[in-house]
Design an enzyme around this catalytic site. Sequence first.
Site, PDB file in Angstrom:
ATOM      1  N   CYS A   1      -1.890   3.019  -9.604  1.00 16.27           N
ATOM      2  CA  CYS A   1      -1.640   2.516  -8.234  1.00 16.27           C
ATOM      3  C   CYS A   1      -0.489   1.513  -8.226  1.00 16.27           C
ATOM      4  CB  CYS A   1      -2.881   1.877  -7.626  1.00 16.27           C
ATOM      5  SG  CYS A   1      -4.206   3.039  -7.368  1.00 16.27           S
TER       6      CYS A   1
ATOM      7  N   GLN B   1      -7.559  -8.704 -10.847  1.00 11.91           N
ATOM      8  CA  GLN B   1      -7.672  -8.646 -12.311  1.00 11.91           C
ATOM      9  C   GLN B   1      -7.847 -10.023 -12.933  1.00 11.91           C
ATOM     10  OE1 GLN B   1      -7.912  -5.891 -14.047  1.00 11.91           O
ATOM     11  NE2 GLN B   1      -7.430  -4.469 -12.407  1.00 11.91           N
TER      12      GLN B   1
ATOM     13  N   LYS C   1     -14.984  -5.521 -10.752  1.00 16.04           N
ATOM     14  CA  LYS C   1     -14.157  -5.734 -11.946  1.00 16.04           C
ATOM     15  C   LYS C   1     -14.648  -6.964 -12.713  1.00 16.04           C
ATOM     16  CE  LYS C   1     -10.124  -3.777  -9.617  1.00 16.04           C
ATOM     17  NZ  LYS C   1      -9.875  -2.495 -10.284  1.00 16.04           N
TER      18      LYS C   1
ATOM     19  N   HIS D   1      -0.009  -3.846  -7.123  1.00 16.68           N
ATOM     20  CA  HIS D   1      -0.884  -2.695  -6.873  1.00 16.68           C
ATOM     21  C   HIS D   1      -0.590  -2.206  -5.453  1.00 16.68           C
ATOM     22  CE1 HIS D   1      -4.756  -0.682  -6.020  1.00 16.68           C
ATOM     23  NE2 HIS D   1      -4.976  -0.676  -7.315  1.00 16.68           N
TER      24      HIS D   1
ATOM     25  N   ASP E   1      -3.450 -11.971  -5.181  1.00 15.65           N
ATOM     26  CA  ASP E   1      -4.289 -10.810  -5.469  1.00 15.65           C
ATOM     27  C   ASP E   1      -4.962 -11.092  -6.817  1.00 15.65           C
ATOM     28  OD1 ASP E   1      -5.338  -8.485  -6.483  1.00 15.65           O
ATOM     29  OD2 ASP E   1      -3.603  -7.220  -6.024  1.00 15.65           O
TER      30      ASP E   1
HETATM   31  N1  PLP Z   1      -5.083  -5.312  -6.958  1.00 12.24           N
HETATM   32  C1  PLP Z   1      -5.114  -5.066  -8.272  1.00 12.24           C
HETATM   33  C2  PLP Z   1      -4.188  -5.802  -9.186  1.00 12.24           C
HETATM   34  C3  PLP Z   1      -6.003  -4.121  -8.789  1.00 12.24           C
HETATM   35  O1  PLP Z   1      -6.039  -3.885 -10.099  1.00 12.24           O
HETATM   36  C4  PLP Z   1      -6.857  -3.436  -7.895  1.00 12.24           C
HETATM   37  C5  PLP Z   1      -7.748  -2.376  -8.401  1.00 12.24           C
HETATM   38  O2  PLP Z   1      -7.543  -1.802  -9.439  1.00 12.24           O
HETATM   39  C6  PLP Z   1      -6.792  -3.750  -6.546  1.00 12.24           C
HETATM   40  C7  PLP Z   1      -5.899  -4.692  -6.105  1.00 12.24           C
HETATM   41  C8  PLP Z   1      -7.699  -3.088  -5.564  1.00 12.24           C
HETATM   42  O3  PLP Z   1      -9.030  -3.417  -5.847  1.00 12.24           O
HETATM   43  P1  PLP Z   1     -10.217  -2.660  -5.113  1.00 12.24           P
HETATM   44  O4  PLP Z   1      -9.977  -1.203  -5.332  1.00 12.24           O
HETATM   45  O5  PLP Z   1     -11.447  -3.173  -5.810  1.00 12.24           O
HETATM   46  O6  PLP Z   1     -10.164  -3.040  -3.682  1.00 12.24           O
END
Ligand code: PLP
Length: 414
Positions: A372, A211, A234, A131, A208
């Site tokens: 993203c 998910q 999430k 992401h 990270d």
């Molecule tokens: N990393 C992953 C794999 C994500 O799916 C997301 C959000 O969709 C993020 C990071 C960023 O999360 P947040 O927008 O809640 O900070």
Amino acid sequence: MNSPLTKSKFLDINVIRQEFPILNREVKGRPLIYLDNAATTQKPQQVLDALTHYYTNYNANIHRGIHTLAEEATAAFEHTRDAVKSFIGAGSREEIIFTRGTTEGINLVAYSWGRKNIQANDEIIISNMEHHSNIVPWQLLCEEKGAILKVIPINENGELVLDEYNKMLGPKTKLVSIVHVSNALGTVNPVKQMIADAHAVGALFMVDGAQSAVHLDINVTDLDCDFFAFSAHKLYGPTGVGVLYGKKALLEVMPPFQAGGEMIKEVTMQKTTFNDLPYKFEAGTPNIADVIAFKSAIHFVQSIGKEKIRRHERDLMDYGQQELEKIPGLRIIGKAKEKVSVISFVIENAHPQDIGILLDNRGIAVRTGHHCAQPLMDHFCIPGTARVSFAIYNTRYEIDELVKGLLRVVKILS
Ligand code: PLP
């Protein structure tokens, strides 16, 4: 009694759906079918109640007050820290730092640990399925320090090429930061082995978990990761709250990320000393209400049990893939052997955005675009995909409705 809408082999989805008031609403005159759970999940009544209860009964700033409301709010806030600690198997509550979300957690590590420890020619490894929030902070750090960002390639199924990863690891590797579950493909990465491999060359490993925290059993002690970041929203919790787990020994010697109230021990005009963990990293008034309500989300997940949730979502994903593959011109992007809860796809001659609009006209919410993860889309030579992502309250009936909607899309657009 189970209606056709709520049949499941594993759970009484009818009861579960009743806990989510938003699922009663209509969109464009049809019952809402919410299949955008990787972007954010809906919230059960107990989370909504916890928010209202806080603001109605004991709204106060935390940690500094000695009056009753402040003590009650502080206790509730800190209870969530304890709940998170056991939810992810951390060794101590000082290792749990509340942030705004995964993005802030990764940035905290990049700014605090990264700026202290990364030097010219050091190497940081990420992957081609990250992401943007696990790409850009490391790019900025590498630019500033003259360090090198290395990227693990992926194969056509959307899995990491681990041989390449092992070739990249070496004495210059200082940090590896990898997504546990890809938001765009659903691929589950074998982080436990990757962490051991990184540690073997003396590098740290950040996961990270945006998910994964909702779908997989997380035990940071067993994984032995150095940092793990995830977002409450999430995970059936409120927006604006996340968690950064970090090993205590690392956090203790990391400089503060943001400065202000709460993160200090003593301030004079000459010098400031910093608070103990975890407060050193929690400057300013935090998102008190949402942190408190997050505990209710954790309890919601624990009361059902992740194993049952996983089996239900696995059934939906398998059924969904089987049914979607019957649609003429539809191609699923990402067919990893280890995969959870996401189906990304393209349809010949149909722009993902048009697919999203036409489905919305039938009350079906899906996500479209690059998710993203632009480098990942570039790898597959596509501008984006349409993505359906499942949660505990979704049903096979909803997949059948999705398929009907997609057949209509094919008819209109191709
Ligand atoms: N990393 C992953 C794999 C994500 O799916 C997301 C959000 O969709 C993020 C990071 C960023 O999360 P947040 O927008 O809640 O900070």
